[in-house]
Design a protein around this motif. Structure first.
Motif, PDB file in Angstrom:
ATOM      1  N   LYS A 118      18.446  50.266 -12.038  1.00 27.81           N
ATOM      2  CA  LYS A 118      19.448  49.304 -12.051  1.00 27.81           C
ATOM      3  C   LYS A 118      20.911  50.642 -11.640  1.00 27.81           C
ATOM      4  CE  LYS A 118      18.142  47.718 -15.906  1.00 27.81           C
ATOM      5  NZ  LYS A 118      18.254  47.623 -17.425  1.00 27.81           N
ATOM      6  N   ILE A 119      20.701  51.212 -11.514  1.00 27.68           N
ATOM      7  CA  ILE A 119      22.237  51.904 -11.550  1.00 27.68           C
ATOM      8  C   ILE A 119      22.088  52.463 -10.662  1.00 27.68           C
ATOM      9  CG2 ILE A 119      23.514  54.519 -11.831  1.00 27.68           C
ATOM     10  CD1 ILE A 119      22.067  54.297 -14.852  1.00 27.68           C
ATOM     11  N   LYS A 120      20.582  52.591  -9.800  1.00 26.14           N
ATOM     12  CA  LYS A 120      20.478  53.222  -7.966  1.00 26.14           C
ATOM     13  C   LYS A 120      21.254  52.029  -7.233  1.00 26.14           C
ATOM     14  CE  LYS A 120      20.305  57.226  -7.470  1.00 26.14           C
ATOM     15  NZ  LYS A 120      21.289  58.269  -6.183  1.00 26.14           N
ATOM     16  N   GLN A 121      20.382  51.460  -7.429  1.00 24.30           N
ATOM     17  CA  GLN A 121      20.794  49.274  -7.222  1.00 24.30           C
ATOM     18  C   GLN A 121      22.022  49.048  -6.737  1.00 24.30           C
ATOM     19  OE1 GLN A 121      18.089  46.923  -9.407  1.00 24.30           O
ATOM     20  NE2 GLN A 121      15.938  46.560  -7.580  1.00 24.30           N
ATOM     21  N   GLU A 122      22.778  49.461  -8.025  1.00 23.29           N
ATOM     22  CA  GLU A 122      23.741  48.743  -8.312  1.00 23.29           C
ATOM     23  C   GLU A 122      24.839  49.991  -7.555  1.00 23.29           C
ATOM     24  OE1 GLU A 122      25.686  49.379 -11.815  1.00 23.29           O
ATOM     25  OE2 GLU A 122      26.884  49.188 -11.684  1.00 23.29           O
ATOM     26  N   SER A 123      24.628  51.089  -7.019  1.00 22.82           N
ATOM     27  CA  SER A 123      25.536  51.492  -6.803  1.00 22.82           C
ATOM     28  C   SER A 123      24.991  51.939  -5.426  1.00 22.82           C
ATOM     29  CB  SER A 123      24.733  53.699  -6.178  1.00 22.82           C
ATOM     30  OG  SER A 123      24.903  53.580  -8.050  1.00 22.82           O
ATOM     31  N   VAL A 124      23.985  51.409  -4.431  1.00 18.86           N
ATOM     32  CA  VAL A 124      24.523  51.227  -3.915  1.00 18.86           C
ATOM     33  C   VAL A 124      24.610  49.660  -3.038  1.00 18.86           C
ATOM     34  CG1 VAL A 124      22.303  52.763  -2.597  1.00 18.86           C
ATOM     35  CG2 VAL A 124      21.600  50.558  -3.324  1.00 18.86           C
ATOM     36  N   SER A 125      24.474  49.038  -3.496  1.00 17.68           N
ATOM     37  CA  SER A 125      24.772  47.264  -3.281  1.00 17.68           C
ATOM     38  C   SER A 125      26.262  47.623  -3.492  1.00 17.68           C
ATOM     39  CB  SER A 125      24.336  46.488  -4.030  1.00 17.68           C
ATOM     40  OG  SER A 125      24.609  46.505  -5.353  1.00 17.68           O
ATOM     41  N   HIS A 126      26.564  48.667  -4.315  1.00 12.66           N
ATOM     42  CA  HIS A 126      28.342  48.489  -3.673  1.00 12.66           C
ATOM     43  C   HIS A 126      29.145  49.999  -3.504  1.00 12.66           C
ATOM     44  CE1 HIS A 126      28.030  46.035  -7.295  1.00 12.66           C
ATOM     45  NE2 HIS A 126      28.701  44.795  -6.947  1.00 12.66           N
ATOM     46  N   LEU A 127      27.945  50.274  -2.378  1.00 11.15           N
ATOM     47  CA  LEU A 127      28.446  51.814  -1.691  1.00 11.15           C
ATOM     48  C   LEU A 127      29.989  51.935  -1.104  1.00 11.15           C
ATOM     49  CD1 LEU A 127      26.646  54.411  -1.567  1.00 11.15           C
ATOM     50  CD2 LEU A 127      26.392  53.284   0.734  1.00 11.15           C
ATOM     51  N   ASN A 128      30.690  50.868   0.001  1.00 10.55           N
ATOM     52  CA  ASN A 128      31.402  50.828   0.159  1.00 10.55           C
ATOM     53  C   ASN A 128      32.929  51.324  -1.511  1.00 10.55           C
ATOM     54  OD1 ASN A 128      31.269  51.070   2.517  1.00 10.55           O
ATOM     55  ND2 ASN A 128      31.884  48.528   3.376  1.00 10.55           N
ATOM     56  N   ASP A 129      32.913  50.352  -2.029  1.00  5.56           N
ATOM     57  CA  ASP A 129      33.725  50.497  -3.536  1.00  5.56           C
ATOM     58  C   ASP A 129      33.252  51.836  -3.548  1.00  5.56           C
ATOM     59  OD1 ASP A 129      34.186  47.735  -2.839  1.00  5.56           O
ATOM     60  OD2 ASP A 129      33.089  46.686  -4.161  1.00  5.56           O
ATOM     61  N   LEU A 130      32.119  52.376  -3.933  1.00  2.00           N
ATOM     62  CA  LEU A 130      32.151  53.377  -4.216  1.00  2.00           C
ATOM     63  C   LEU A 130      32.000  55.122  -4.287  1.00  2.00           C
ATOM     64  CD1 LEU A 130      28.307  52.685  -6.776  1.00  2.00           C
ATOM     65  CD2 LEU A 130      31.126  53.340  -7.620  1.00  2.00           C
ATOM     66  N   LEU A 131      32.264  54.360  -2.979  1.00  2.00           N
ATOM     67  CA  LEU A 131      32.358  55.990  -2.374  1.00  2.00           C
ATOM     68  C   LEU A 131      33.812  55.774  -1.550  1.00  2.00           C
ATOM     69  CD1 LEU A 131      29.849  55.151   1.257  1.00  2.00           C
ATOM     70  CD2 LEU A 131      30.821  57.375  -0.415  1.00  2.00           C
ATOM     71  N   SER A 132      34.438  54.483  -1.713  1.00  2.00           N
ATOM     72  CA  SER A 132      36.116  54.539  -1.820  1.00  2.00           C
ATOM     73  C   SER A 132      37.134  55.431  -3.523  1.00  2.00           C
ATOM     74  CB  SER A 132      36.676  53.181  -1.612  1.00  2.00           C
ATOM     75  OG  SER A 132      36.791  52.776  -0.204  1.00  2.00           O
TER      76      SER A 132
END
Lengths: 217, 461
Positions: free
Chosen positions: B55-69
């Motif tokens: 779940k965490i990984k799905q959440e991470s890759v589907s919000h990749l831009n937000d999280l990288l920022s």
């Protein structure tokens, strides 16, 4: 050199366009569900079981002077022992008593840019810790000098009982550790490798002996 | 980039599979590793942790831009420099620039798959910068002039005798194959490197968006020294390593060590927030974080997106019947095994690894042990279909087309199975499928089918 930030962000946007997001980002403040099964053993016993299974050592002692005696017994008379400032300040009786039989070097003798080779020559280091985790036999240190605890063959960690937590759940909270410090290190037993025919060898680049002393005083 | 060896899988695996000693070494090591993994999960609920991690990984890759920022913002506040590189060339050029700016002559490096992916060490050495691998397995491999054959156990293919001879030849130590002795000698040689290097390079297992923490997991203490005993620390990792919260680590820390080496937690976890502060007396003065794309962003939104969940534990290699028999070098890629058979064509293009998705029995062992729930064998099947749909004609297509027809028509099936039984009893059968029988037995089929035996015995009690 300019980087590819904008190109990469545009590529990510392009690829994700039209796809459904799995979830909205969960709030960091959302309550944590513990994933740790409660251990039947009391935390200190669990900590000791876990650490000793890895070849480390843990002992519960009544007084600071017991810890000093323990360290003296587990080092050679000619040893040079590095004492972190946090230990010198918090455990005065331990340090005072140990200085009678061992050659001690203190953190406050060193300034930034110190000689790494001198620190690499110490036989042991004595540090305090930010927390200990019973679930895994882990100590977490946050110090103003990273190298003494990383280079010494023998590492003594002096702990107050209240620093022991049951599980990793209590460690990974957003308030853990001093946010102003550059690092936190989690140490779980001796440095080890199994890179040669999967045979376990202790003491590669870090301490071979990790001895954790809980003081109840 | 030099041409990938993974193009030559067929040639490479034939060489490796013929090496009986290698197969014995691999079998012993991988079975031991997977047994330890299984034991270590006794105390925790693997399925619960895996679902959470997924779940965490799905959440991470589907919000990749937000999280990288968010990660970038925190990292800047922590006084780190963040550099995004679209390609290996760009990442290498930046790291060289950082090294030159700091007049670096020697680099100590801890284990990192991404640095293998971008071939950083040969690149830096080409420019005269000594770059020393400090993980024991990687050090052995570097001295041998080879590449790692396993994600977490790079020298798994080498015996202690071979390692003893290698260290004797290369660093002049006494010839003694005791692992403790060899480790001690390597420690001495590498300690000197740690004390004299100006720069350290590490990978990152996780990047925490919430507070800008770089997480490095290891057992030997070399990563701790590579990130602490130097003036400049460069982190090289993929953009997919970012996770939202610090508290997510309680899930991943419980999964990673167990999956990789059967440990409840690895000996060291370094949680690095930035360069030394004014109150600290050592640690690097500069921390640079290089975030590599190299094909990763292309996978987002595709059916292969979940491949980006991988935490590089290597558990899928240890349980793979193909890996156990051919080892890592046969894949010709820095990413071997089942996950490597996906990552290599996805990162480097299917034309560079057209055979790798077929190097699987599709038994599903890999999927079973994956700690982040990647459906590896289904992914491999999908890759096969993509690759085959792009190729035209061929004997294989003809055979499978007819196989399908045969399986759908009972009369035709009976005819062909009778022919197969007759054929398998002839001496030419073994010769006709030599490629198959070189390394496997061809059991002779019984003269009568089950149906025929059943019919003749019916009513006999």
């Amino acid at each position: 050199m300019t980087d590819d930030r904008e190109k990469i962000f545009a590529a990510i946007r392009r690829s994700l366009r039209g796809t459904e997001r799995s979830d909205a980002l969960r709030s960091p403040a959302s309550p944590l569900t513990s994933v740790h099964r409660e251990d039947p053993e009391p935390p200190f016993r669990k900590f000791r079981t876990e650490l000793e299974a890895l070849g480390g050592f843990a002992e519960s002692l009544k007084y600071e002077t017991d810890a000093s005696k323990f360290i003296a017994e587990h080092t050679e008379p000619a040893s040079s022992i590095f004492i972190y400032d946090q230990v010198a300040t918090r455990f005065r009786s331990l340090v005072g008593s140990l200085s009678e039989s061992r050659r001690l070097r203190f953190g406050n003798e060193f300034a930034a840019g110190y000689d790494k080779r001198e620190v690499a020559s110490f036989d042991a280091a004595v540090t305090g810790c930010a927390a200990c985790v019973a679930e895994t036999g882990t100590v977490v240190i946050q110090t103003d000098m990273r190298l003494p605890a990383a280079l010494a063959p023998k590492l003594f960690v002096v702990v107050e009982q209240k620093q022991l937590v049951a599980s990793l759940d209590e460690l990974f909270t957003d308030t853990f550790g001093n946010a102003d410090a550059s690092n936190l290190f989690m140490i779980t037993g001796p440095s080890r490798t199994a890179d040669i025919e999967k045979q376990l060898v202790k003491g590669v680049h870090g301490p071979r002996d990790v001895l954790v002393l809980f003081i109840n005083e | 980039m030099t041409e990938l060896k993974s193009r030559n899988f067929k040639r490479l695996y034939k060489k490796e599979i013929a090496d009986q000693k290698l197969r014995a070494n691999l079998k012993k090591a991988t079975i031991q590793a997977s047994d330890k993994r299984n034991d270590s999960f006794a105390e925790v609920d693997f399925n619960f942790l895996r679902n959470e991690a997924k779940k965490i990984k799905q959440e991470s890759v589907s919000h990749l831009n937000d999280l990288l920022s968010q990660f970038e913002d925190r990292a800047h506040k922590n006084n780190c420099t963040v550099f995004y590189a679209e390609s290996p060339e760009k990442a290498n050029a930046y790291i060289l620039e950082v090294a030159r700016k700091n007049a670096v002559k020697k680099i100590v490096k801890s284990k990192s798959m991404v640095t293998e992916e971008i071939q950083l060490v040969p690149f830096l050495e080409k420019y005269g910068i000594e770059t020393v691998e400090t993980d024991l397995g990687e050090y052995i491999i570097q001295l041998a002039g080879e590449t790692p054959s396993h994600i977490t156990a790079p020298a798994i293919h080498k015996s202690r005798t071979e390692i003893a001879q290698l260290l004797h030849d290369k660093i002049g130590i006494e010839l003694n194959d005791d692992p403790a002795f060899l480790t001690g000698e390597a420690r001495k040689a590498l300690r000197e490197k740690f004390l004299s290097a100006e720069m350290g390079i590490s990978g990152a297992n996780f990047l925490v968006a919430e507070n800008g923490t770089v997480v490095v997991v290891e057992n030997e203490g070399n990563a701790r020294l590579s990130t602490s005993a130097v003036k400049v620390h460069v982190v090289v990792t993929g953009i997919e390593k970012v996770i939202p919260r610090f508290s997510d680590l309680r899930i991943f820390m419980r999964l990673l060590g167990r999956s990789a080496t059967g440990q409840k937690l690895t000996s060291y976890v370094s949680l690095i927030r930035g360069p030394r502060t004014d109150k600290e007396k050592d640690g690097p003065e500069e921390v640079h974080i290089v975030l590599l794309d190299n094909g990763r962003s292309r996978l987002l939104g595709s059916e292969h997106q979940e491949v980006l969940h991988c935490i590089r534990c290597g558990a899928c290699l240890n349980v793979c019947p193909v890996y156990r028999n051919i080892g890592g070098h046969a894949y010709g890629s820095v990413y071997p095994g089942p996950i490597g058979s996906l990552v290599t064509p996805l990162f480097f293009g299917p034309e560079n690894a057209p055979e790798l998705p077929f190097a699987s029995s599709l038994c599903g062992n890999c999927t079973e042990v994956c700690p982040v729930g990647i459906s590896i064998h289904h992914q491999l099947l999908a890759m096969r279909q993509e690759i085959k749909s792009e190729t035209k004609g061929g004997l294989e297509k003809f055979v499978f087309k007819n196989f399908r027809k045969t399986m759908l028509r009972p009369q035709r099936y009976r005819l062909f199975s009778r022919l197969a039984r007759i054929f398998s009893s002839t001496p030419i059968a073994r010769k006709a499928i030599k490629g198959w029988t070189d390394y496997r037995d061809l059991p002779q089929l019984p003269s009568r089918s089950f149906r025929e035996i059943y019919k003749s015995n019916k009513g006999k009690g």
